[in-house]
Design an enzyme around this catalytic site. Structure first.
Site, PDB file in Angstrom:
ATOM      1  N   HIS A 416      -4.294  -8.919  25.541  1.00 43.63           N
ATOM      2  CA  HIS A 416      -3.200  -8.790  24.583  1.00 43.63           C
ATOM      3  C   HIS A 416      -3.436  -7.679  23.565  1.00 43.63           C
ATOM      4  O   HIS A 416      -2.528  -7.240  22.869  1.00 43.63           O
ATOM      5  CB  HIS A 416      -2.967 -10.120  23.861  1.00 43.63           C
ATOM      6  N   ARG A 417      -4.646  -7.189  23.490  1.00 38.05           N
ATOM      7  CA  ARG A 417      -4.884  -6.067  22.576  1.00 38.05           C
ATOM      8  C   ARG A 417      -4.206  -4.805  23.095  1.00 38.05           C
ATOM      9  O   ARG A 417      -3.932  -3.881  22.341  1.00 38.05           O
ATOM     10  CB  ARG A 417      -6.393  -5.811  22.451  1.00 38.05           C
TER      11      ARG A 417
END
Lengths: 443, 332
Positions: A416-417
């Site tokens: 998700h980064r």
């Protein structure tokens, strides 16, 4: 079923000598009944049972010294016969043969779950008794002890509990990390702790029906297993994974595959479902370039080239050889390349550059009969595709009629980064569209 | 600002006086509160100072004057209703449990009842079975009521003043055995307006090995027990004073247990459906994985309170029982 432990019969008592058993195995015991005489530092005292039932096992011989809290006997249900030995209860944890997930991982790090229900065949050791729960019974541990053990990758069944009823407490887990050379959290802590052997006399296990001694083993990590353990632990603990799934109609893909293979004729290269999925994946990555990237400290590294890694199961674990510059490759090229890489992976003939530098990984467990799963990201990549099997299912056609359709579940695990939900969803939508309209892979 | 040492009784008296002085709508009503200065002398001097319209002697009819109080609150006054003991509030149970917390909902928001019910509650000394009920667990079962149980003079004053200003019906459950208990408190108004927020627990003693959750009468017991256990067994017990039963300060409780991993609940009520039952549930629900031992409880025994002093001691929560529970929980 209750364990009887050496009670603390005086404030200064640290150990007691079991002077005399007043009951023998098989005897009925009432709550409050005297079952043994115990000599403390001050006096010989009668020890009463708090439980009732049948005395099923005696672990300590007369004359033996035992520390407080140490198990000395067991009382079972009046109805149930004496316990059988060591049936490996709950098959649970051990992951199946298939090296599930990803580049380097057994699909779900299944073994990590908490209680580790006595899957280890607690050895009815000859000679000194193992002090861990000797049958398939559930390991009793406090919630905190379970949490700490899970975080350290410690097998609770190998720890002796000092709490009431032999409950494993946090301090017992901490003590085991101090004494057992297991410190490093391994992915699969199956034989994490050395077998604990306590200075207790042999239990009366010579009766009929005792299983032969089952030897626990410590299997040293191979280089590959260590790499799998290290990389996937880092991945699962440091990368914020999220997971998306989509069901696609595999009918058109199966149809085109049949057509291609028919055209290739006998002796020609056969295209697999996986080959077509790889081709579609490459096209979907090209349409969603943000999925072809890495988190790199203070920046996102976006890759121009698509180096598609493919998870391949091998004896020792798995490797992820890479189809380089996949963007421009034809279906046949992809098919032949994968066949070659996989074959050489199994015979350990891959060169390092052939399994390094991947930018996106595909893991396919369809051939193992898996419907769907969530692979662990292969760092430093940001996305891994998890491909399930093609399933025949009842479907409702556009005409509103019931028919037999073919469905395939695809999942992505995303960092998700780098990749947000919308990007991951757009990627899956592209992939679904490509697979359901395979002709669009041509353009 | 100089702190003074005053009694719990004086602290309550100051709170009443300051709130009567501050707001003309505040009045005190109850049995013997005016001419007799209160059965426990909490309202000492208030009739003289504020007159018979503000400090009202009620007949021995709890349901009646509790209901009058709720009606007065509905039309804008700020009543403080004293029960000579909360055991007598059972006579007014319908008013306290049924009307006060529900009038806002039942009137569609047209009315609400900003009323304070206060008085001694729970175990005292040789009052027998009918005059020592710990009612907190009963009232805690009714949404809409706030319940505070001060254990120190400072909290007694600050919580009562906050209760008078709260828009909800608030029960201030005082501890008779602590009325003469002394503690440091800020000077009275106008120099200092002491308000202790409702819904915040306090850490009465810091520790690392076990958390003792206490309130009201069990707070000093827990503190003494903690001293003893530290001296004799080297166990560092943290003592939490809940102060507020409802709302419950779960954050403080969970933070403490997350630190110590072991809990003993020391409650002054009865065990079945008591406050400790709820605390135990909340703890295991939220931080199951932090527990290294089952939660222990010290409460009253499940019998009518005996008059006999020795039996009464054996039946009520006490220091020895807390020490024993901590030792069992910590395995020493």
């Amino acid at each position: 079923m209750a364990d009887i432990t050496m009670p603390k019969l005086s404030d200064t008592m640290t150990e007691g000598t079991l002077v005399k058993w007043k009951k023998k195995v098989g005897d009925k015991v009432e709550s409050g009944e005297v079952i043994a005489e115990v000599e403390t530092d001050k006096a010989t005292m009668e020890m009463e049972s708090f439980d009732e039932g049948i005395l099923t096992e005696i672990y300590v011989q007369e004359g033996q010294k035992v520390e407080i809290g140490q198990r000395i006997a067991r009382i079972g249900d009046a109805s149930s016969p004496a316990p059988k030995t060591a049936t490996p209860a709950a098959p649970s944890t051990q992951s199946p043969a298939a090296p599930a997930a990803t580049p380097a991982t057994p699909a779900a790090p299944s073994t990590q779950t908490t209680p580790v229900p006595a899957s280890s065949p607690a050895a009815p050791a000859p000679g000194p008794a193992a002090t861990k729960p000797a049958d398939g019974a559930r390991v009793k541990a406090s919630p905190l002890a379970k949490k700490v053990a899970a975080s350290k990758g410690i097998d609770l069944s190998a720890i002796v509990g000092s709490g009431p009823g032999g409950r494993i407490l946090e301090k017992d887990v901490m003590a085991s990390t101090a004494t057992v050379s297991v410190a490093k959290p391994a992915a699969a802590p199956v034989y994490a702790a050395a077998p604990m052997v306590a200075p207790v006399a042999a239990p009366s296990r010579t009766a009929a029906g005792v299983a032969p001694a089952l030897a626990d083993r410590r299997v040293p990590l191979t280089g590959m297993r260590k790499a799998i353990a290290d990389r996937l632990l880092i991945s699962k603990t440091q990368i914020p994974h999220f997971y998306l799934h989509v069901e696609v109609d595999a009918g058109p893909l199966m149809k085109i595959r049949a057509e291609i293979n028919q055209a290739a004729g006998e002796g020609g290269n056969k295209i697999s479902v996986n080959d077509l999925i790889l081709k579609a994946t490459i096209a979907a990555i090209a349409k969603n370039p943000k999925t072809n990237a890495s988190f790199d400290g203070d920046a996102i590294a976006e890759y121009e080239r698509i180096n598609l890694a493919v998870a391949v199961a091998v004896d020792e674990g798995l490797v992820t050889p890479v189809i380089r510059d996949a963007r421009l490759r034809s279906l046949t090229d992809i098919s032949l390349t994968v066949k070659d890489l996989a074959a050489r992976a199994r015979t350990k003939k891959l060169k390092p550059e052939e399994y390094q530098g991947g930018t996106f990984t595909v893991s396919n467990l369809g051939s193992y009969g898996i419907d769907q799963f969530d692979a662990i990201i292969n760092p430093p990549q940001s996305v891994i595709l998890s491909v399930g099997r093609v399933m025949k299912q009842p479907v409702v056609t556009e005409a509103g009629e019931l028919a037999v359709g073919e469905r395939l579940n695809l999942g992505v695990s995303c960092d998700h980064r780098v990749v947000d939900g919308a990007i991951g969803a757009a990627f899956l939508a592209s992939l679904k569209s490509l697979i359901e309209n395979p002709v669009t892979m041509l353009v | 600002m100089t702190l003074r040492e005053i009694t719990y009784r004086q602290a309550l008296n100051e709170a009443l006086a300051e709130e009567l002085e501050r707001d003309q709508n505040v009045f005190l009503m109850g049995e013997e509160v005016a001419q007799y200065n209160g059965a426990y002398k909490i309202s000492q001097g208030l009739l003289e100072r504020f007159g018979p319209k503000r400090v009202i002697d009620a007949p021995i009819a709890e349901a009646g004057f509790a209901g009058i109080g709720i009606g007065a609150a509905m039309v804008g006054l700020r009543p403080i209703v004293e029960f000579m003991t909360f055991s007598f509030s059972l006579v007014a149970f319908d008013q306290v449990a049924n009307n006060a917390p529900n009038i806002m909902t039942m009137s569609g928001g047209q009315f609400h009842a900003p009323i304070v019910f206060r008085g001694p509650n729970g175990p005292a000394h040789q009052l027998g079975a009918t005059h020592m009920h710990a009612t907190e667990c009963l009232y805690a079962n009714f949404p809409g009521l706030k319940i505070v149980v001060p254990a120190t003079p400072r909290d007694a004053k600050g919580l009562l003043k906050s209760a008078v200003r709260d828009e909800a019906p608030v029960l201030v459950l005082e501890v008779e055995m602590l009325y003469a208990f002394k503690g440091m408190v800020e000077p009275p108004m106008p120099e200092f307006d002491l308000l202790v927020p409702i819904g915040k627990a306090s850490v009465a003693r810091e520790g690392s090995d076990v958390t003792i959750l206490s309130y009201g009468r069990t707070v000093p017991m827990a503190l003494h027990a903690a001293e003893q256990i530290e001296k004799e067994h080297g166990i560092h017990a943290e003592v939490i004073d809940l102060r507020s039963i409802k709302p419950l300060d779960l954050e403080t409780i969970l933070n403490s247990v997350t630190k110590t991993h072991r809990v003993v609940v020391a409650e002054q009520d009865r065990p079945f459906c008591g406050i400790g039952a709820e605390l135990t549930f909340q703890i295991q629900q939220h931080i199951f994985d932090e527990l290294d031992a089952p939660v222990a409880r010290v409460a009253q025994e499940e019998v009518a309170v005996p008059y006999n002093e020795a039996l009464e001691h054996a039946m009520l929560p006490n220091e020895e029982k807390i020490v024993a529970a901590v030792r069992a929980t910590c395995g020493v």
